[in-house]
Design an enzyme around this catalytic site. Structure first.
Site, PDB file in Angstrom:
ATOM      1  CB  SER A  30      -0.887   0.004   1.244  1.00  0.00           C
ATOM      2  OG  SER A  30      -0.068   0.057   2.402  1.00  0.00           O
ATOM      3  N   GLY A  32       2.217   1.876   3.056  1.00  0.00           N
ATOM      4  CA  GLY A  32       2.271   2.025   4.515  1.00  0.00           C
ATOM      5  C   GLY A  32       3.496   1.299   5.075  1.00  0.00           C
ATOM      6  CB  ALA A  33       5.023   1.458   8.445  1.00  0.00           C
ATOM      7  CB  SER A  35       2.755  -3.309   2.625  1.00  0.00           C
ATOM      8  OG  SER A  35       2.447  -1.952   2.489  1.00  0.00           O
ATOM      9  CG  HIS A 438     -28.870 -57.556  12.109  1.00  0.00           C
ATOM     10  ND1 HIS A 438     -28.615 -56.277  12.530  1.00  0.00           N
ATOM     11  CD2 HIS A 438     -29.118 -58.274  13.234  1.00  0.00           C
ATOM     12  CE1 HIS A 438     -28.698 -56.221  13.846  1.00  0.00           C
ATOM     13  NE2 HIS A 438     -28.996 -57.424  14.291  1.00  0.00           N
ATOM     14  CD  GLU A 440     -29.861 -54.304   7.802  1.00  0.00           C
ATOM     15  OE1 GLU A 440     -30.134 -55.408   8.327  1.00  0.00           O
ATOM     16  OE2 GLU A 440     -29.987 -53.217   8.389  1.00  0.00           O
ATOM     17  CB  CYS A 468     -27.537 -51.826  13.676  1.00  0.00           C
ATOM     18  SG  CYS A 468     -26.694 -53.257  12.984  1.00  0.00           S
ATOM     19  CB  CYS A 471     -26.382 -53.659   8.937  1.00  0.00           C
ATOM     20  SG  CYS A 471     -26.945 -55.188   9.697  1.00  0.00           S
TER      21      CYS A 471
HETATM   22  N1  LIG Z   1      -3.622  -0.406  -1.964  1.00  0.00           N
HETATM   23  C1  LIG Z   1      -3.069  -1.579  -1.722  1.00  0.00           C
HETATM   24  N2  LIG Z   1      -2.438  -2.249  -2.696  1.00  0.00           N
HETATM   25  C2  LIG Z   1      -1.867  -3.442  -2.453  1.00  0.00           C
HETATM   26  N3  LIG Z   1      -1.897  -4.042  -1.267  1.00  0.00           N
HETATM   27  C3  LIG Z   1      -2.502  -3.428  -0.258  1.00  0.00           C
HETATM   28  C4  LIG Z   1      -3.131  -2.165  -0.432  1.00  0.00           C
HETATM   29  N4  LIG Z   1      -3.661  -1.794   0.740  1.00  0.00           N
HETATM   30  C5  LIG Z   1      -3.380  -2.771   1.606  1.00  0.00           C
HETATM   31  N5  LIG Z   1      -2.684  -3.755   1.029  1.00  0.00           N
HETATM   32  C6  LIG Z   1      -2.181  -4.990   1.658  1.00  0.00           C
HETATM   33  O1  LIG Z   1      -3.086  -5.376   2.682  1.00  0.00           O
HETATM   34  C7  LIG Z   1      -2.429  -5.316   3.948  1.00  0.00           C
HETATM   35  C8  LIG Z   1      -3.361  -4.828   4.997  1.00  0.00           C
HETATM   36  O2  LIG Z   1      -4.001  -3.661   4.610  1.00  0.00           O
HETATM   37  P1  LIG Z   1      -4.188  -2.445   5.588  1.00  0.00           P
HETATM   38  O3  LIG Z   1      -5.261  -1.602   5.007  1.00  0.00           O
HETATM   39  O4  LIG Z   1      -4.327  -2.936   6.971  1.00  0.00           O
HETATM   40  O5  LIG Z   1      -2.766  -1.797   5.412  1.00  0.00           O
HETATM   41  P2  LIG Z   1      -2.326  -0.300   5.457  1.00  0.00           P
HETATM   42  O6  LIG Z   1      -2.534   0.239   6.801  1.00  0.00           O
HETATM   43  O7  LIG Z   1      -2.959   0.451   4.327  1.00  0.00           O
HETATM   44  O8  LIG Z   1      -0.782  -0.438   5.099  1.00  0.00           O
HETATM   45  P3  LIG Z   1       0.342  -1.287   5.742  1.00  0.00           P
HETATM   46  O9  LIG Z   1      -0.241  -2.572   6.249  1.00  0.00           O
HETATM   47  O10 LIG Z   1       1.265  -1.492   4.615  1.00  0.00           O
HETATM   48  O11 LIG Z   1       0.924  -0.441   6.831  1.00  0.00           O
HETATM   49  C9  LIG Z   1      -1.263  -4.414   3.719  1.00  0.00           C
HETATM   50  O12 LIG Z   1      -0.251  -4.708   4.647  1.00  0.00           O
HETATM   51  C10 LIG Z   1      -0.859  -4.729   2.322  1.00  0.00           C
HETATM   52  O13 LIG Z   1      -0.075  -5.905   2.262  1.00  0.00           O
END
Ligand SMILES: Nc1ncnc2c1ncn2[C@@H]1O[C@H](COP(=O)(O)OP(=O)(O)OP(=O)(O)O)[C@@H](O)[C@H]1O
Length: 593
Positions: A30, A32-33, A35, A438, A440, A468, A471
Site C-alpha cells: 500500500s 504504509g509502513a 507492507s 440381520h 442386511e 445398525c 450392517c
Molecule cells: N492499496 C493496496 N495495494 C496493495 N496491497 C494493499 C493495499 N492496501 C493494503 N494492502 C495490503 O493489505 C495489507 C493490509 O491492509 P491495511 O489496510 O491494513 O494496510 P495499510 O494500513 O494500508 O498499510 P500497511 O499494512 O502497509 O501499513 C497491507 O499490509 C498490504 O499488504
C-alpha cells in the site's frame, strides 16, 4: 538468505519469511509502513517479490501513493504491477459496503498478478496489531467467532500476524526507509483508527499485554472454529438438523452463505441457525437485499425449482397449481393436498408454485422431489413403477416373513447395478441364536454370491429399518453405492437415529435415502412388538399375521430392551411425501434384533 547486514528487529521479522526464500511471491504494497517493511524484508531474505499496488481511487491523492510504491520497487530492482479501480462505484453497483468492496477488488487484483507472474503465494503485511484490532472489533460487534485475520486463505499468506508493530517501525528506521501515511488511518471517525489511536492505548495502560492477549484469543478461537467447522461440513442430508448443536448449525449456515457468495452479518447467521435448530421459519434479508429463508429444517438460498412432468399427459389431466379441495389417493387412503405439502415441508410461499396434475380436484401427480403419485396414476400415465418403492415392497414382504417366524420384522434386498434384485434377506437372529443374523447381512451375502464378487459397487441396499452400525459397516466394506431405508431407528440407527456414522470419513460414502414406505415398515414393527408385549400365559393369543405360538424354549428370549416403551423414531422426510397415510402414534423400535 543474502549477506546484507540485518538490523536488530529483523531477528523477529525474517524467520517467518523463510518458506519464501528463492520463490516468486506477490506482495501487496500500500505504501504504509508494514507492507514497505515486508517488501524490503523479502528482498533481504532472498525471496523474489513482485510489488503490487491497487489504487482504490478513494482519495484525491491516491495516485501519489501508486507512484511512490512504483519508485520504491524500481529502486529495489523489484517488478511492479498496479491497477486503478473506482472502488466506491463498485460498492454502489454491487450493494457492498466500501470496506468490503475495497477488500474484494484488492484480492481479485492480487490474484490476477499472481497468475501473471506464476507466483505460488500472495503476501500481505498484516501484523499483530491488525489482528488485535480485528478481534476487538469482532467482540464489540458480538461476533460468535473471534478468530480474526486468518494466517492463510487460499494462496494468501500473512507471515507477520504474530509480529509486534513496533518491530516493523524499528526495522524501517534501521534501514533509513520512509513510508507513506494514509490520512484516514489518523481519523478517529473511522472505527478502526479510533480503536488503534484511543481504545487500545487505554486498554494497554491497564493491560500491557492486551495486543498479545487478543492475538492469542484469535489463535485459540481459530482452533475451536476449525473443529466445529469440520463437524458442520460433515452434516449429511439424511440427518435432521434439529438434532445438531447450535454452534455447528451456525457454521453450517455460514458455510452455505459463503459458498453461495452471499455476505452476511453474525446476527443473521444466528437467526437462521436458531430457526433450523427449532424447526421454525425465518426470513432474513442479507446485505445486498438478498432474501433467504429457513423453513422445514432447510436453508433456502434461492427460489426452488420444482420438477415439471416429463411424460405425455393422459387425456383429461390438467397441469396447474393447487386449488381448494384438492385431494390425493395414496396407498393408505385419501389425503388433502395441503397436508401432503405440509408434510413434505414445502415453504408456505412456495406452495402456489408447486406443479400439480389433476383431474378436477383429484390430484394425480405432485411435482415434489421426488414426485408424489396417486394410486394408479403411474399406470394411467404409462410410467414404470418406482423401482425403489417396488424394492421396498419386496423388503417389506421379507420383514413380514420374519414376523411370522417370531423374529424382529426387518427385511432387505440388494438391487444390482441394472436394477434387478440380486440378494434378499430377513432377520434370523432368534432362529440361529446369533444376534448378527440381520437382514442386511443376509442380503449382502446373497448379492455377492449372485454377482460373483464381494464388491457391490453400483448396487443399492434397500432395508425396511435404518441399519445398525454392524450392517452399515458391512455395506461400507462391500462398497454398496446407495442405501435406502424405511423407518428411522432411534434405538440403534447408524445413519442419524443414534449417530450418523457417515459424518466420519470412511473412504467410501454411499448415497443415503431414508423414509421410503416408512409408515408401513414402522407399523409392522409396532404391531409385532405390541403382540409380543401381550402376556403369554395363559391369555396370549397372537394376531393372525404373527407367529402362531410363542417362540420355542430353545430360542433365546427377546430381551426387554428390545421392546422399548416410548421413544419415537426420528422424523423421516420421505415418510410424509411418499407415504403420507401414516397416522397414529409413532412406533416403538427395537434396540437390537
Ligand atoms: N492499496 C493496496 N495495494 C496493495 N496491497 C494493499 C493495499 N492496501 C493494503 N494492502 C495490503 O493489505 C495489507 C493490509 O491492509 P491495511 O489496510 O491494513 O494496510 P495499510 O494500513 O494500508 O498499510 P500497511 O499494512 O502497509 O501499513 C497491507 O499490509 C498490504 O499488504
Amino acid at each position: 538468505m543474502s549477506d546484507l547486514p540485518v538490523p536488530g528487529p529483523a531477528a523477529h521479522l525474517l524467520p517467518p519469511l523463510a518458506p519464501f526464500v528463492g520463490r516468486v511471491v506477490v506482495v501487496g504494497v500500500s505504501g504504509g509502513a508494514d507492507s514497505v517493511a515486508l517488501l524490503r524484508a523479502l528482498v533481504l531474505t532472498g525471496a523474489r517479490p513482485v510489488a503490487a499496488h491497487l489504487d482504490h481511487a478513494l482519495r484525491p491523492d491516491s495516485a501519489g501513493d501508486a507512484a511512490w510504491v512504483r519508485d520504491l520497487a524500481a529502486g529495489l530492482g523489484v517488478p511492479f504491477e498496479m491497477a486503478r479501480v473506482d472502488v466506491a462505484a463498485v460498492a454502489t453497483r454491487r450493494g457492498w459496503n466500501l470496506e468490503d468492496a475495497a477488500r474484494r477488488v484488492r484480492y481479485e487484483f492480487l490474484s490476477r498478478v499472481a497468475r501473471q507472474h506464476r507466483a505460488e503465494s500472495i503476501l500481505t503485511a498484516h501484523t499483530r496489531r491488525d489482528q488485535a484490532e480485528t478481534v476487538l472489533l469482532g467482540l464489540l460487534r458480538g461476533e460468535a467467532v473471534l478468530s480474526g485475520i486468518p494466517p492463510e486463505r487460499g494462496r494468501v499468506r500473512r507471515p507477520w500476524l504474530d509480529v509486534p508493530r513496533a518491530d516493523v517501525e524499528a526495522f524501517l528506521h534501521g534501514l533509513g526507509q520512509d513510508w507513506r501515511e494514509d490520512p484516514t488511518n489518523a481519523d478517529p471517525a473511522q472505527t478502526r483508527a479510533w480503536l488503534r489511536l484511543d481504545v487500545l492505548p487505554l486498554l494497554a495502560s491497564r493491560f500491557p499485554g492486551v495486543e498479545a492477549a487478543l492475538a492469542r484469543v484469535a489463535r485459540l478461537s481459530r482452533e475451536d472454529d476449525a473443529v466445529l467447522g469440520d463437524l458442520a461440513t460433515r452434516l449429511t442430508t439424511h440427518v435432521s438438523l434439529a438434532s445438531q448443536p447450535p454452534a455447528v448449525l451456525r457454521r453450517h449456515v455460514a458455510q452455505a452463505l459463503a459458498a453461495a457468495g452471499l455476505p452476511y452479518h453474525a446476527g443473521q447467521v444466528d437467526r437462521l441457525a436458531a430457526a433450523l435448530g427449532a424447526g421454525e421459519t425465518a426470513h432474513v434479508t442479507l446485505p445486498g437485499a438478498r432474501n433467504v429463508t429457513v423453513t422445514g429444517g432447510r436453508l433456502w438460498l434461492a427460489p426452488q425449482v420444482w420438477p415439471a412432468p416429463d411424460f405425455p399427459l393422459p387425456a383429461g389431466w390438467t397441469l396447474r397449481t393447487r386449488q381448494p379441495g384438492d385431494r390425493l389417493r395414496l396407498p393408505g387412503g385419501t389425503r388433502k393436498l395441503s397436508d401432503v405439502l405440509t408434510d413434505a415441508k414445502v415453504p408456505r410461499e412456495e406452495r402456489d408454485r408447486v406443479p400439480v396434475l389433476a383431474v378436477g380436484t383429484d390430484v394425480q401427480w405432485v411435482g415434489l422431489t421426488p414426485p408424489v403419485w396417486a394410486v394408479g396414476a403411474r399406470e394411467a400415465a404409462g410410467q414404470p413403477a418406482d423401482p425403489l418403492q417396488a424394492a421396498m415392497g419386496e423388503a417389506l414382504a421379507l420383514a413380514r416373513e420374519a414376523a411370522q417366524a417370531g423374529e424382529v420384522p426387518v427385511g432387505a434386498v440388494v438391487l444390482g447395478p441394472g436394477g434387478a434384485t440380486v440378494g434378499r434377506g430377513r432377520n434370523t437372529s432368534r432362529e440361529h441364536g446369533d444376534m448378527t443374523r440381520h437382514a442386511e447381512l443376509a442380503a449382502l451375502r446373497e448379492a455377492a454370491r449372485t454377482l460373483g464378487t464381494p464388491y457391490l459397487t453400483g448396487c443399492t441396499l434397500v432395508v425396511t429399518l435404518e441399519p445398525c452400525p454392524m450392517c452399515l459397516g458391512a455395506a461400507l466394506e462391500a462398497r454398496v453405492g446407495r442405501i435406502v431405508y424405511g423407518a428411522a431407528n432411534p434405538k440403534a440407527g447408524a445413519l442419524g437415529g443414534v449417530s450418523d456414522l457417515l459424518a466420519a470419513h470412511w473412504g467410501h460414502t454411499p448415497q443415503v435415502t431414508g423414509g421410503v414406505r416408512a409408515g408401513e415398515a414402522a407399523r409392522l414393527l409396532r404391531e409385532t412388538f405390541r403382540a409380543l408385549r401381550q402376556p403369554r400365559e395363559p391369555a396370549y393369543s397372537p394376531p393372525p399375521q404373527l407367529p402362531p405360538s410363542p417362540p420355542p424354549q430353545s430360542q433365546p428370549p427377546l430381551p426387554e430392551s428390545l421392546i422399548p416403551a416410548s421413544q419415537p423414531p426420528a422424523p423421516s422426510p420421505q415418510d410424509a411425501s411418499n407415504d403420507p397415510h401414516t397416522t397414529g402414534s409413532p412406533p416403538d423400535l427395537p434396540r437390537c434384533r
